[in-house]
Design an enzyme around this catalytic site. Structure first.
Site, PDB file in Angstrom:
ATOM      1  N   ARG A  36       0.877  -1.062  -0.059  1.00  0.00           N
ATOM      2  CA  ARG A  36      -0.233   0.046   0.076  1.00  0.00           C
ATOM      3  C   ARG A  36       0.846   1.433   0.027  1.00  0.00           C
ATOM      4  O   ARG A  36       0.180   2.203  -0.491  1.00  0.00           O
ATOM      5  CB  ARG A  36      -1.001   0.064   0.863  1.00  0.00           C
ATOM      6  CG  ARG A  36      -2.130  -0.944   0.995  1.00  0.00           C
ATOM      7  CD  ARG A  36      -3.239  -0.696   1.933  1.00  0.00           C
ATOM      8  NE  ARG A  36      -4.319  -1.454   1.558  1.00  0.00           N
ATOM      9  CZ  ARG A  36      -5.268  -2.022   2.455  1.00  0.00           C
ATOM     10  NH1 ARG A  36      -5.123  -1.776   3.826  1.00  0.00           N
ATOM     11  NH2 ARG A  36      -6.614  -2.463   1.985  1.00  0.00           N
ATOM     12  N   LYS A 197     -20.020 -18.351  -0.360  1.00  0.00           N
ATOM     13  CA  LYS A 197     -21.543 -18.343  -0.130  1.00  0.00           C
ATOM     14  C   LYS A 197     -22.201 -17.435  -1.109  1.00  0.00           C
ATOM     15  O   LYS A 197     -21.724 -16.336  -1.575  1.00  0.00           O
ATOM     16  CB  LYS A 197     -21.651 -17.783   1.161  1.00  0.00           C
ATOM     17  CG  LYS A 197     -21.537 -18.793   2.209  1.00  0.00           C
ATOM     18  CD  LYS A 197     -21.862 -18.132   3.426  1.00  0.00           C
ATOM     19  CE  LYS A 197     -21.709 -19.217   4.838  1.00  0.00           C
ATOM     20  NZ  LYS A 197     -22.259 -18.703   6.048  1.00  0.00           N
ATOM     21  N   GLY A 375     -13.374  -4.251  -0.286  1.00  0.00           N
ATOM     22  CA  GLY A 375     -14.925  -4.012  -0.098  1.00  0.00           C
ATOM     23  C   GLY A 375     -15.267  -2.889  -1.350  1.00  0.00           C
ATOM     24  O   GLY A 375     -16.215  -2.881  -1.842  1.00  0.00           O
TER      25      GLY A 375
END
Ligand code: ADP
Ligand code: MG
Length: 394
Positions: A36, A197, A375
């Site tokens: 990063r 999932k 995200g």
């Protein structure tokens, strides 16, 4: 997408407030991964080279609006200085007197790191007062933190509305890569969605079937689709309660002309552990679980890759952390890497486990773009507007 880049800004003698993501991992008191930090160097170096003053705004951890000494960005400063190869000043607050004094002391070409923006409750609330206090420190705002752009915070959104703003080099690269993958892609486009999932990726599936020509469903979530079609899945990870949802996705894909590709052969085992005895089957026995896609499925996926111009990938095709259930993921990744090297495929991937899986497969370096944004990457893949990006477009 319409946003300004650093090229459109005059930074000479200007104080540039740069939002960066230096939420880096620590081990034994030292930064253990510089990815990063290295990623934001082009932006800082360009501003410094043009005679601007680079002021870094960032968060670190989740202090929830309070001063938490263990989450001080002062700890990141030595690593920043080492990678940048020059001194970095530090202000013990990101607003108020300490910040103002530190900015006043800067000369063109200097770099200053401000303390954790999340030490103030106004940051995550996107409080206009907080945004105004930050904006008062500089002349222009540069957002180089795509990974924080899915949150409307004072340092990611509020401030962009108060100062002349642009995307930094990293943000620019990320937005261009994402636009090439889903915004204005070369067609046909194939998406791979895998992972554990269905429930965590419903919005993702819904958006992708509207945008891509073919959708490969793999990993544990494929089991839910197989079960919804009446196939036996034994003891596999499977969300039986989502059978209706899976059928709706399949119907919608058919109506939209998006080709759905599910595994046709399965690698099953009796235990979820490395080197558990496994077999390739078309029907999963009652006492077994599906841990990977079989060779016939991989061949089909590879065929689709070969006739596609763009690939977008989130989620491994199997339980890639344990051998030999990493095989389908590794083979498909190797093929995508080869096609990318050949110049016939634009390949973009993202997601925590996906990046780990592609690194393990040795394929990541050949992909056109690997997003480390987590995200924010997923929300973008879901078709959501990212507030930090929208504020730059305004
Ligand atoms: P990402 O972090 O890239 O978004 P996910 O978190 O959705 O990906 O999924 C990764 C996880 O899915 C991995 O831990 C992997 O072991 C698991 N997984 C994939 N296929 C299976 C399977 N058939 N059975 C159980 N777990 C699986
Ligand atoms: Mg994950």
């Amino acid at each position: 997408m319409d946003f300004k880049t650093l090229d459109a800004m005059d930074v000479t003698d200007k104080t540039a407030l740069i939002r960066v993501d230096i939420n880096v991992p620590f081990e034994n008191g030292a930064v253990s991964d510089f990815t990063r930090i290295d990623a934001i160097l082009p932006t800082i170096n360009d501003i410094v080279a043009a005679g601007g003053k680079a002021v870094l705004l960032a968060h670190f951890g989740r202090p929830k609006g309070k001063v938490v000494p263990e989450m001080s960005l002062a700890q990141v400063r030595p690593a920043l200085e080492a990678r940048l190869g020059k001194p970095v000043a530090f202000a013990e607050d990101c607003i108020g007197k300490p910040a103002k004094d530190a900015v006043s002391a800067m000369k063109p070409g200097d770099v200053l790191l401000l303390e954790n923006t999340r030490f103030h409750p106004g940051e995550e609330k996107n409080d206009p007062m907080m945004a105004a206090s930050l904006a008062a420190l500089g002349d222009i705002y540069v957002n180089d933190a795509f990974s924080a752009a899915h949150r409307a915070h004072a340092s990611t959104e509020g401030i962009a509305r108060l100062l002349p703003s642009c995307a930094g080099r990293l943000m620019e690269a990320e937005l261009k890569a994402l636009d090439a993958a889903l915004g204005n892609p070369a067609r046909p486009v194939v998406a791979v969605v895998g992972g554990a999932k269905v429930s965590t990726k419903l919005d993702l599936l819904g958006n992708l079937i509207e945008k891509v020509d073919a959708l490969v469903i793999g990993g544990g979530m494929a089991n839910t689709f197989l079960a919804a079609q009446g196939q036996a899945v034994g003891k596999s990870l499977c969300e039986h309660d989502l059978a209706d949802t899976a059928r709706t996705v399949m119907d919608k894909a058919r109506a939209l002309g998006c080709r759905l590709i599910l595994p046709t052969d399965l690698v099953v085992a009796r235990e979820f552990k490395a080197n558990a005895p496994s077999e390739i089957v078309t029907d999963c026995p009652d006492d077994a679980m599906i841990l990977d896609a079989g060779p016939e499925s991989v061949a089909q996926i590879v065929d689709v890759f070969k006739t596609s111009r763009t690939l977008i990938w989130n989620g491994p095709l199997g339980a890639f952390e344990i051998e030999p259930f990493d095989k389908a993921t590794n083979s498909a990744a190797a093929e995508a890497a080869q096609l990318t090297r050949d110049g016939t495929l634009v390949s973009v991937a993202g997601g925590g486990d996906t990046v780990a899986a592609l690194n393990r497969a040795g394929a990541a370096k050949d992909f056109t773009y690997i997003s480390t944004a987590g995200g924010a990457f997923l929300e973008w893949m879901e078709g959501k507007t990212l507030p930090g990006v929208a504020a730059l477009e305004a």
